[in-house]
Design a protein around this motif. Structure first.
Motif, mmCIF file in Angstrom:
data_model
loop_
_atom_site.group_PDB
_atom_site.id
_atom_site.type_symbol
_atom_site.label_atom_id
_atom_site.label_comp_id
_atom_site.label_asym_id
_atom_site.label_seq_id
_atom_site.Cartn_x
_atom_site.Cartn_y
_atom_site.Cartn_z
ATOM 1 N N ALA A 49 95.085 82.174 26.407
ATOM 2 C CA ALA A 49 95.952 82.461 27.555
ATOM 3 C C ALA A 49 97.381 82.759 27.101
ATOM 4 C CB ALA A 49 95.933 81.285 28.525
ATOM 5 N N ASP A 50 97.850 82.043 26.081
ATOM 6 C CA ASP A 50 99.186 82.307 25.532
ATOM 7 C C ASP A 50 99.272 83.729 24.984
ATOM 8 O OD1 ASP A 50 100.001 79.699 26.101
ATOM 9 O OD2 ASP A 50 99.437 78.959 24.118
ATOM 10 N N ARG A 51 98.248 84.163 24.289
ATOM 11 C CA ARG A 51 98.249 85.512 23.707
ATOM 12 C C ARG A 51 98.198 86.579 24.803
ATOM 13 N NH1 ARG A 51 100.828 84.881 19.198
ATOM 14 N NH2 ARG A 51 99.655 83.895 17.495
ATOM 15 N N LEU A 52 97.465 86.336 25.874
ATOM 16 C CA LEU A 52 97.444 87.292 26.979
ATOM 17 C C LEU A 52 98.811 87.379 27.644
ATOM 18 C CD1 LEU A 52 94.004 86.683 28.743
ATOM 19 C CD2 LEU A 52 94.649 88.518 27.177
ATOM 20 N N GLU A 53 99.489 86.252 27.778
ATOM 21 C CA GLU A 53 100.832 86.260 28.349
ATOM 22 C C GLU A 53 101.790 87.044 27.452
ATOM 23 O OE1 GLU A 53 104.322 83.101 29.804
ATOM 24 O OE2 GLU A 53 102.384 82.377 29.051
ATOM 25 N N GLN A 54 101.656 86.856 26.149
ATOM 26 C CA GLN A 54 102.494 87.586 25.199
ATOM 27 C C GLN A 54 102.206 89.086 25.278
ATOM 28 O OE1 GLN A 54 102.115 86.092 21.231
ATOM 29 N NE2 GLN A 54 103.664 87.451 20.362
ATOM 30 N N ALA A 55 100.922 89.450 25.335
ATOM 31 C CA ALA A 55 100.539 90.858 25.423
ATOM 32 C C ALA A 55 101.032 91.482 26.729
ATOM 33 C CB ALA A 55 99.020 90.978 25.321
ATOM 34 N N HIS A 56 101.017 90.715 27.795
ATOM 35 C CA HIS A 56 101.539 91.180 29.086
ATOM 36 C C HIS A 56 102.998 91.586 28.956
ATOM 37 C CE1 HIS A 56 103.760 90.418 32.836
ATOM 38 N NE2 HIS A 56 102.678 90.863 33.474
ATOM 39 N N ASP A 57 103.801 90.732 28.332
ATOM 40 C CA ASP A 57 105.232 91.004 28.191
ATOM 41 C C ASP A 57 105.483 92.212 27.286
ATOM 42 O OD1 ASP A 57 105.624 88.814 29.790
ATOM 43 O OD2 ASP A 57 106.153 87.456 28.151
ATOM 44 N N VAL A 58 104.698 92.337 26.229
ATOM 45 C CA VAL A 58 104.856 93.481 25.316
ATOM 46 C C VAL A 58 104.579 94.788 26.045
ATOM 47 C CG1 VAL A 58 103.885 94.614 23.279
ATOM 48 C CG2 VAL A 58 104.372 92.168 23.218
ATOM 49 N N LEU A 59 103.541 94.815 26.873
ATOM 50 C CA LEU A 59 103.179 96.025 27.594
ATOM 51 C C LEU A 59 104.229 96.383 28.642
ATOM 52 C CD1 LEU A 59 101.257 98.311 28.142
ATOM 53 C CD2 LEU A 59 99.812 96.754 29.468
ATOM 54 N N VAL A 60 104.708 95.394 29.374
ATOM 55 C CA VAL A 60 105.737 95.657 30.384
ATOM 56 C C VAL A 60 107.018 96.157 29.736
ATOM 57 C CG1 VAL A 60 107.224 94.601 32.129
ATOM 58 C CG2 VAL A 60 104.781 94.045 32.066
ATOM 59 N N ASP A 61 107.405 95.534 28.635
ATOM 60 C CA ASP A 61 108.637 95.934 27.949
ATOM 61 C C ASP A 61 108.549 97.356 27.395
ATOM 62 O OD1 ASP A 61 109.713 93.483 28.516
ATOM 63 O OD2 ASP A 61 109.356 92.632 26.526
ATOM 64 N N ALA A 62 107.335 97.833 27.101
ATOM 65 C CA ALA A 62 107.179 99.182 26.537
ATOM 66 C C ALA A 62 107.640 100.239 27.523
ATOM 67 C CB ALA A 62 105.730 99.418 26.137
ATOM 68 N N GLY A 63 107.346 100.060 28.800
ATOM 69 C CA GLY A 63 107.811 100.996 29.824
ATOM 70 C C GLY A 63 106.966 102.243 29.967
ATOM 71 N N SER A 64 106.287 102.666 28.920
ATOM 72 C CA SER A 64 105.412 103.824 28.967
ATOM 73 C C SER A 64 104.299 103.649 27.941
ATOM 74 C CB SER A 64 106.185 105.125 28.683
ATOM 75 O OG SER A 64 106.669 105.125 27.343
ATOM 76 N N VAL A 65 103.184 104.343 28.164
ATOM 77 C CA VAL A 65 102.041 104.185 27.274
ATOM 78 C C VAL A 65 101.091 105.368 27.479
ATOM 79 C CG1 VAL A 65 100.623 102.867 28.910
ATOM 80 C CG2 VAL A 65 100.340 102.488 26.467
ATOM 81 N N HIS A 66 100.334 105.676 26.443
ATOM 82 C CA HIS A 66 99.279 106.685 26.550
ATOM 83 C C HIS A 66 97.970 105.963 26.832
ATOM 84 C CE1 HIS A 66 96.121 109.448 25.089
ATOM 85 N NE2 HIS A 66 96.925 110.387 25.544
#
Length: 247
Positions: A49-66
């Motif tokens: 669950a900690d890793r999913l929370e971390q991954a969530h923040d990384v994705l949101v901070d990216a702002g864009s993605v393919h």
């Protein structure tokens, strides 16, 4: 003889006192060391669950993605659904520019698609330009919703039930840590516009160990009941410049 014995007695007495003085600080140091071991215990390792929370923040901070999405085990008797999609999107505002391969009224077609500002523009077969339409008219989800930082794909991570670590695997130069769990049907249906709301869906995330980017999301369940189908999404090019404008 008595004098010699007395001298030896005094010598051993002095030696005994010296050893006692040396031993006392060593014992104190030993006690201090034991105290240090107790008070400097390591924190527990991160949970799934900690890793999913971390991954969530990384994705949101990216702002864009393919994004690339592919469906498998899709039914032949359903008239409209997405087979695959590829393109890029932004989170502020949620927008998408790419191509969706879909089954529309029983016919498969590649549909260039732009979704921005709540509007959907598609270039249908034999139509020379984009036309404005609604996702509900085509029976497909609004692709811009996939990039919404709250209710989009990233919103599935904190809704994952009973996350657990799975296998580790190598994908090219990256090492992916799998995390498995289930998703409530409502969350899946609201996002992908397909599925049984009352059912659970299995999900497997592939997280890059170096930076904890979400690289893959595989969702399996009754998208088109009673059949069990799978959609696999691959995310990359985090933070790459993306501009989406209406045609």
């Amino acid at each position: 003889m008595t004098r010699l014995k007395s001298r030896h007695t005094r010598h051993f007495a002095v030696l005994g006192v010296g050893l006692a003085l040396v031993t006392l600080p060593l014992a104190a140091c030993s006690d201090d060391a034991e105290d240090d071991v107790v008070t400097t215990s390591q924190p527990p390792p991160p949970t799934a669950a900690d890793r999913l929370e971390q991954a969530h923040d990384v994705l949101v901070d990216a702002g864009s993605v393919h994004l690339q999405m592919t469906g498998t085990d899709l039914p032949e008797d359903v008239n409209s659904y997405i087979i695959s999609a590829t393109g890029a999107g932004t989170m502020d505002p949620p927008a998408f520019d790419g191509t969706i391969t879909a089954r529309l009224a029983g016919v498969q077609a590649d549909v260039p698609t732009i979704a921005v500002d709540g509007n959907l523009y598609v270039k249908l077969p034999y139509v020379p330009r984009h036309v404005r339409t609604a996702p509900s008219d085509l029976g497909v989800p609004d692709p811009a919703t996939l990039f919404d930082p709250e209710v989009g794909l990233v919103g599935l991570l904190p809704q994952t039930v009973d996350p657990e670590f799975g296998d580790r695997s190598r994908a090219g130069a990256e090492v992916l840590q799998e995390i498995t769990g289930t998703l409530p049907g409502e969350a899946v249906v609201d996002l992908l516009y397909a599925g049984d709301r009352s059912s659970e869906f299995d999900v497997v995330y592939g997280l890059v160990e170096d930076d904890w980017e979400v690289r893959t999301v595989t969702i399996t369940g009754p998208f088109y009941p009673p059949a069990e189908s799978t959609y696999t999404l691959t995310l990359d090019q985090y933070g790459a410049p993306v501009t989406v404008t209406a045609p």
